[in-house]
Design a protein around this motif. Structure first.
Motif, mmCIF file in Angstrom:
data_model
loop_
_atom_site.group_PDB
_atom_site.id
_atom_site.type_symbol
_atom_site.label_atom_id
_atom_site.label_comp_id
_atom_site.label_asym_id
_atom_site.label_seq_id
_atom_site.Cartn_x
_atom_site.Cartn_y
_atom_site.Cartn_z
ATOM 1 N N ARG A 127 0.825 -1.255 -0.029
ATOM 2 C CA ARG A 127 -0.038 -0.072 0.229
ATOM 3 C C ARG A 127 0.854 1.300 -0.078
ATOM 4 N NH1 ARG A 127 -4.421 -1.021 4.741
ATOM 5 N NH2 ARG A 127 -5.215 0.913 3.890
ATOM 6 N N ILE A 128 2.118 1.413 0.196
ATOM 7 C CA ILE A 128 3.089 2.391 0.452
ATOM 8 C C ILE A 128 4.526 1.579 0.207
ATOM 9 C CG2 ILE A 128 3.055 2.032 2.958
ATOM 10 C CD1 ILE A 128 3.002 5.017 2.998
ATOM 11 N N GLU A 129 5.212 2.863 -0.420
ATOM 12 C CA GLU A 129 6.623 2.246 -0.675
ATOM 13 C C GLU A 129 7.412 3.674 -0.281
ATOM 14 O OE1 GLU A 129 6.709 2.497 -5.287
ATOM 15 O OE2 GLU A 129 6.877 0.540 -4.407
ATOM 16 N N PRO A 130 8.961 3.126 0.074
ATOM 17 C CA PRO A 130 9.735 4.452 0.266
ATOM 18 C C PRO A 130 10.024 4.919 -0.975
ATOM 19 C CG PRO A 130 10.668 2.467 0.980
ATOM 20 C CD PRO A 130 9.361 2.189 0.633
ATOM 21 N N VAL A 131 10.412 6.085 -1.265
ATOM 22 C CA VAL A 131 10.825 6.821 -2.724
ATOM 23 C C VAL A 131 12.329 6.977 -2.413
ATOM 24 C CG1 VAL A 131 10.456 8.672 -4.072
ATOM 25 C CG2 VAL A 131 8.714 7.741 -2.843
ATOM 26 N N ARG A 132 13.185 6.511 -3.468
ATOM 27 C CA ARG A 132 14.594 6.879 -3.575
ATOM 28 C C ARG A 132 14.816 8.342 -3.673
ATOM 29 N NH1 ARG A 132 14.848 2.566 -7.586
ATOM 30 N NH2 ARG A 132 15.790 4.231 -8.852
ATOM 31 N N GLU A 133 16.147 8.688 -3.585
ATOM 32 C CA GLU A 133 16.201 10.253 -3.620
ATOM 33 C C GLU A 133 16.274 10.546 -5.263
ATOM 34 O OE1 GLU A 133 20.124 13.318 -2.670
ATOM 35 O OE2 GLU A 133 20.044 11.501 -1.720
ATOM 36 N N ASP A 134 16.772 9.602 -5.987
ATOM 37 C CA ASP A 134 16.484 10.048 -7.407
ATOM 38 C C ASP A 134 15.317 9.705 -8.030
ATOM 39 O OD1 ASP A 134 16.260 7.183 -7.323
ATOM 40 O OD2 ASP A 134 17.880 6.902 -9.087
ATOM 41 N N ARG A 135 14.123 9.356 -7.424
ATOM 42 C CA ARG A 135 12.864 9.416 -7.857
ATOM 43 C C ARG A 135 11.863 10.201 -7.261
ATOM 44 N NH1 ARG A 135 11.837 4.572 -10.434
ATOM 45 N NH2 ARG A 135 9.960 5.583 -11.134
ATOM 46 N N ARG A 136 12.269 11.448 -6.545
ATOM 47 C CA ARG A 136 11.609 12.269 -5.714
ATOM 48 C C ARG A 136 10.849 12.949 -6.769
ATOM 49 N NH1 ARG A 136 15.805 14.698 -1.718
ATOM 50 N NH2 ARG A 136 16.096 13.070 -0.273
ATOM 51 N N PRO A 137 9.554 13.696 -6.513
ATOM 52 C CA PRO A 137 8.909 14.671 -7.312
ATOM 53 C C PRO A 137 9.756 15.811 -7.547
ATOM 54 C CG PRO A 137 7.782 14.383 -5.287
ATOM 55 C CD PRO A 137 8.902 13.271 -5.222
ATOM 56 N N PRO A 138 9.533 16.841 -8.633
ATOM 57 C CA PRO A 138 10.439 17.994 -8.709
ATOM 58 C C PRO A 138 10.396 18.774 -7.519
ATOM 59 C CG PRO A 138 9.267 17.395 -10.700
ATOM 60 C CD PRO A 138 8.775 16.453 -9.684
ATOM 61 N N LEU A 139 9.253 18.822 -6.969
ATOM 62 C CA LEU A 139 9.124 19.895 -5.744
ATOM 63 C C LEU A 139 9.904 19.472 -4.562
ATOM 64 C CD1 LEU A 139 7.606 22.294 -4.330
ATOM 65 C CD2 LEU A 139 5.778 20.608 -3.441
ATOM 66 N N LEU A 140 10.258 18.290 -4.266
ATOM 67 C CA LEU A 140 10.991 17.672 -3.290
ATOM 68 C C LEU A 140 12.620 17.115 -3.624
ATOM 69 C CD1 LEU A 140 8.443 15.863 -1.180
ATOM 70 C CD2 LEU A 140 8.937 18.034 -0.801
ATOM 71 N N ARG A 141 12.575 17.438 -4.802
ATOM 72 C CA ARG A 141 13.981 17.362 -5.420
ATOM 73 C C ARG A 141 15.045 18.464 -5.165
ATOM 74 N NH1 ARG A 141 13.623 14.995 -11.238
ATOM 75 N NH2 ARG A 141 12.162 13.618 -10.052
ATOM 76 N N HIS A 142 15.289 18.608 -3.816
ATOM 77 C CA HIS A 142 16.003 19.872 -3.643
ATOM 78 C C HIS A 142 16.976 19.378 -2.367
ATOM 79 C CE1 HIS A 142 17.060 24.025 -2.182
ATOM 80 N NE2 HIS A 142 16.644 24.316 -3.015
ATOM 81 N N PRO A 143 18.181 19.848 -2.415
ATOM 82 C CA PRO A 143 19.245 19.487 -1.179
ATOM 83 C C PRO A 143 18.851 19.706 -0.111
ATOM 84 C CG PRO A 143 20.316 20.696 -2.981
ATOM 85 C CD PRO A 143 19.127 20.700 -3.318
ATOM 86 N N LEU A 144 17.869 20.685 0.089
ATOM 87 C CA LEU A 144 17.401 21.081 1.830
ATOM 88 C C LEU A 144 16.466 20.114 1.983
ATOM 89 C CD1 LEU A 144 17.050 25.191 1.384
ATOM 90 C CD2 LEU A 144 19.003 23.821 2.374
#
Length: 431
Positions: A127-144
């Motif tokens: 029902r849910i799975e963790p998201v790898r860093e390289d698969r984040r959506p654009p809004l959360l694809r930030h070093p901060l």
């Protein structure tokens, strides 16, 4: 002499043209019942189009680290909706737009350790799975960005296209009712009927069952009949709308320490293509008692704290007060399921609230079961009410009303195409 009313006999008269009434009307028409859906404003107005369109399976209610009754009650709903969206379910939703085939839950560092263990447990598997860093959506694809991010295999739908789809399926059965010209009646035997003064002649609608699916309006309809049960509760919200310039969409819940997501973001478009973020969750619940300006400032602070890299310079802001109508619960808690029941003191009246967009199919299932238990079967009556009542129209979205376009769609098209008049001069709109 006043003209005698024309008696019209239907199997089902559904009052309220939101998702609950429309879904039930779809199911009833498919089952062979003669139906009429009556709406006083516009189809989808108020609660339905104010929804964020998230068809979830309850995982957002796992914030305390355990599955709740609410999450288990709706766990199968995304699967049900997916079947309908593929044209394989009990209602054909093939013309409903899917905005996203998933959405996200994210948390800050302070909650990561607690959530990681639970959300990785077997009870949530699939029902849910963790998201790898390289698969984040654009809004959360930030070093901060710091914290945990999970992807839910649920869906987000475009509610205007949903309402249009449901209405199209029952074309010719959705009518506008003007309550200044209409009145509900209940006779000594508890049988409900509806009198409407139409321009042609007065009509009197009789039905094997009247069904109220008018959300907050159910209480006023019951009051017309001198009835009080089922009792309704209201849970107020005030959502925030942000018209911004980020060229991407996002759908997700930011988890907090409460039983409601700290912030929920959904993305929508205006007819001119402009981007809207629609903000709900705990922000909207706490914002119900705030002045719009105060809530907007609170929303700005939340976004700065949660996604400080998002540049909202020049963004436009608006709020939308909403009162979610539900069946009364002890302690005014959120209901776990859809609700429909016979009204006390009325033999042919049912009153229902879906409680959540996700649970509209559940309400229809319950209603059809009640018809079956009562021996209500389709008749041969086929009446065209359009001889007496106008068809109901589709409502506009809250963001269309909050941010009206500077020019009409026709004017914008003419400007883009540089349309000229017969003498080769630009049209007046282009000057």
């Amino acid at each position: 002499m006043s003209q005698a009313p024309l008696s019209i006999h239907l199997d089902l008269a559904i009052i309220g043209g939101g998702v609950a009434g429309l879904w039930l009307a779809n199911r009833a028409k498919s089952a062979g019942f003669s139906i009429a859906l009556l709406e006083s404003k516009a189809l989808g107005s108020d609660q339905t189009l104010a929804s964020q369109g998230m068809i979830h399976g309850g995982m957002k209610y796992t914030l305390a680290g355990a599955l709740t009754g609410a999450s288990e009650a709706i766990a199968e709903m995304p699967k049900h909706w997916r079947a309908c969206l593929c044209g394989e379910g009990d209602v054909d939703l093939r013309h409903t737009r899917i905005l996203s085939d998933h959405f996200f839950m994210w948390s800050g560092d302070d909650l990561s350790s607690k959530l990681t263990g639970f959300l990785a447990s077997k009870i949530t598997r699939g029902r849910i799975e963790p998201v790898r860093e390289d698969r984040r959506p654009p809004l959360l694809r930030h070093p901060l960005f710091a914290g945990s991010l999970y992807r839910l295999e649920d869906i987000v739908i475009d509610t205007p296209s949903l309402i249009a789809n449901l209405a199209h399926n029952i074309e010719g059965h959705c009518f506008q009712i003007d309550w200044s010209q209409a009145q509900l009646h209940k006779n000594a035997d508890g049988i409900v009927s509806l009198n409407i003064a139409t321009p042609e002649q007065p009509i009197e609608i009789h039905a094997q069952r009247f069904i109220f699916t008018a959300g907050k309006g159910n209480a006023e309809l019951l009051q017309q009949l001198g009835l009080a049960n089922p009792v309704m509760q209201l849970r107020p919200l005030q959502q925030v709308m942000v018209k911004h310039h980020h060229p991407f969409d996002f759908y997700g819940h930011c988890l907090g320490r409460e039983t409601t997501p700290r912030l929920t973001i959904s993305s929508h478009r205006l007819p001119d293509g402009s981007y809207i973020w629609y903000l709900g969750g705990s922000l909207a619940e706490k914002g119900a008692s705030m002045a719009p300006e105060e809530l907007i400032e609170q929303a700005k602070q939340e976004l700065v704290e949660l996604i400080p890299w998002a540049n909202l310079t020049g963004a436009r802001w608006a709020t939308l007060p909403i009162e979610r109508a539900e069946p009364l619960q002890p302690g005014l808690v959120r209901p776990d399921n859809a609700f429909i029941a016979q009204a006390d003191g009325a033999a042919n009246l049912l009153v229902g609230w879906p409680t959540k967009l996700t649970l509209a199919p559940n309400l229809a299932n319950q209603a059809l079961s009640l018809f079956d238990d009562a021996g209500i079967t389709p008749s041969t009556n086929r009446i065209n009410l359009h001889d007496y009542l106008p068809y109901a129209k589709l409502a506009k979205t809250p963001w269309e009303l909050a941010f009206p376009p500077a020019m009409s769609a026709e004017e914008a098209l003419a400007r883009r195409l540089n349309i000229t008049d017969e003498e080769g001069e630009p049209t007046e709109d282009d000057n």
